[in-house]
Enzyme design. Structure first.
Site, mmCIF file in Angstrom:
data_model
loop_
_atom_site.group_PDB
_atom_site.id
_atom_site.type_symbol
_atom_site.label_atom_id
_atom_site.label_comp_id
_atom_site.label_asym_id
_atom_site.label_seq_id
_atom_site.Cartn_x
_atom_site.Cartn_y
_atom_site.Cartn_z
ATOM 1 N N GLU A 41 33.474 49.873 -0.210
ATOM 2 C CA GLU A 41 32.236 50.466 -0.702
ATOM 3 C C GLU A 41 32.315 50.681 -2.218
ATOM 4 O O GLU A 41 33.422 50.602 -2.803
ATOM 5 C CB GLU A 41 32.008 51.810 0.013
ATOM 6 C CG GLU A 41 31.979 51.705 1.544
ATOM 7 C CD GLU A 41 30.684 51.109 2.104
ATOM 8 O OE1 GLU A 41 29.935 50.443 1.352
ATOM 9 O OE2 GLU A 41 30.426 51.299 3.304
ATOM 10 N N HIS A 61 28.761 46.134 -1.267
ATOM 11 C CA HIS A 61 30.104 46.158 -0.651
ATOM 12 C C HIS A 61 30.516 44.773 -0.159
ATOM 13 O O HIS A 61 29.696 43.924 0.159
ATOM 14 C CB HIS A 61 30.225 47.236 0.438
ATOM 15 C CG HIS A 61 29.549 46.953 1.734
ATOM 16 N ND1 HIS A 61 29.248 47.938 2.643
ATOM 17 C CD2 HIS A 61 29.107 45.797 2.304
ATOM 18 C CE1 HIS A 61 28.680 47.416 3.701
ATOM 19 N NE2 HIS A 61 28.579 46.116 3.526
ATOM 20 N N ASP A 121 37.195 43.074 8.660
ATOM 21 C CA ASP A 121 37.113 44.532 8.779
ATOM 22 C C ASP A 121 36.852 44.938 10.221
ATOM 23 O O ASP A 121 36.664 44.081 11.100
ATOM 24 C CB ASP A 121 36.046 45.101 7.820
ATOM 25 C CG ASP A 121 34.706 44.365 7.911
ATOM 26 O OD1 ASP A 121 34.510 43.580 8.861
ATOM 27 O OD2 ASP A 121 33.859 44.586 7.030
ATOM 28 N N ASN A 179 24.482 47.593 -0.921
ATOM 29 C CA ASN A 179 25.079 48.393 -2.000
ATOM 30 C C ASN A 179 26.201 47.621 -2.708
ATOM 31 O O ASN A 179 26.949 48.202 -3.479
ATOM 32 C CB ASN A 179 25.616 49.720 -1.444
ATOM 33 C CG ASN A 179 26.761 49.516 -0.452
ATOM 34 O OD1 ASN A 179 27.112 48.386 -0.114
ATOM 35 N ND2 ASN A 179 27.354 50.611 0.010
HETATM 36 P P1 PGA Z 1 24.856 41.784 7.238
HETATM 37 O O1 PGA Z 1 26.097 42.576 6.638
HETATM 38 O O2 PGA Z 1 25.224 40.366 7.316
HETATM 39 O O3 PGA Z 1 24.675 42.412 8.601
HETATM 40 O O4 PGA Z 1 23.693 42.051 6.323
HETATM 41 C C1 PGA Z 1 26.669 42.129 5.448
HETATM 42 C C2 PGA Z 1 27.558 43.208 4.916
HETATM 43 O O5 PGA Z 1 27.212 44.391 5.032
HETATM 44 O O6 PGA Z 1 28.606 42.878 4.358
#
Ligand code: PGA
Length: 257
Positions: free
Chosen positions: A148, A143, A69, A141
């Site tokens: 999302e 995602h 992404d 959440n």
């Molecule tokens: P993080 O992000 O490794 O910074 O917790 C993971 C994500 O949001 O997919």
């Protein structure tokens, strides 16, 4: 569902166990196509892989790297871009040339140009023969990538709005500027087509999302629940991230060690 689960004691053991999965794939297929996420969680994994490369134990030079992404509105040269993150944490330390990387370009552009970039990303994955191993983190959440809650499981690479909760979690990276409102992301169907998916999660903040992903209903309210439909998921968690996944909760520190 087929989840090969490792719950280990701490972040550094998570990095080791996840690096073992990645190195195992590369050993079998040195030219593997691997999807790399950004975020706090994979940084230790990438450092562990880089250390193995530096010691001559692992050769990633024939790997093709695919981005998961990217923020929309952030050019690849911006240090806050995921493209720059991947160059610093993956491409350079692992010795993967830019020619073997399919990154996403978040430079602002008219809609048709953005759609073209998303289609080009899908095409690059197809032409490379598909993703062998997609590494993913998980959002608080639920995602996956920037898919999302509410994202259809059939989604492909596209421009999508960021959830308010995601923008809050990522606020520090951008302060004093606001977090972008949107992003480019592989879709859930794109992620699901990877032959193997490696989910890495650490910390209490991820426990509810991990439990919903693997033990909750398979529904769009938890995008990561799509993983329950996949035939080859490896999950590497620390005890805190596993602590609300009911069958594991009692054994969450060190199971299966
Ligand atoms: P993080 O992000 O490794 O910074 O917790 C993971 C994500 O949001 O997919």
């Amino acid at each position: 569902m087929s989840v090969d689960l490792r719950v280990v004691t701490d972040e550094s053991a998570v990095a080791q166990a996840a690096a073992d999965v990645v190195a195992g794939v590369i050993r079998v297929r040195p030219e593997a196509v691997i999807g790399f996420p950004t975020g706090v969680t994979p940084v230790r994994l990438y450092a562990e892989l880089a250390a193995r490369v530096a010691r001559g134990e692992l050769d990633c030079s024939r790997v093709t790297a695919v981005a998961l992404d990217e923020y929309l509105g952030v050019a690849p040269s911006d240090p806050r871009s995921f493209a720059d993150f991947l160059r610093r944490h993956v491409l350079e330390p692992l010795g993967i040339s830019g020619a073997r990387a399919a990154l996403l370009d978040g430079t602002p552009a008219p809609d048709d140009v953005l759609v073209g970039r998303c289609l080009a990303h899908e095409r690059a994955i197809l032409e490379a023969g598909g993703v062998e191993l997609q590494i993913v983190g998980i959002g608080r959440n639920g995602h996956l990538g920037f898919n999302e809650p509410g994202t259809p499981f059939r989604s492909r690479t596209r421009v999508t709005a960021l959830a308010a909760a995601t923008r809050v979690v990522n606020a520090l990276e951008f302060a004093p500027d606001p977090v972008p409102m949107a992003a480019l992301t592989q879709g859930l169907a794109t992620i699901e087509e990877a032959r193997t998916i490696l989910l890495v999660a650490t910390g209490d903040a991820k426990a509810a999302a991990v439990a919903a992903a693997f033990a909750g209903p398979v529904e769009v309210s938890c995008p990561a629940s799509v993983l329950q439909r996949h035939a080859d998921v490896r999950a590497v968690l620390d005890g805190a991230a596993a602590s609300l996944w009911a069958p594991l909760a009692d054994a969450a520190t060190g199971y299966p060690a």
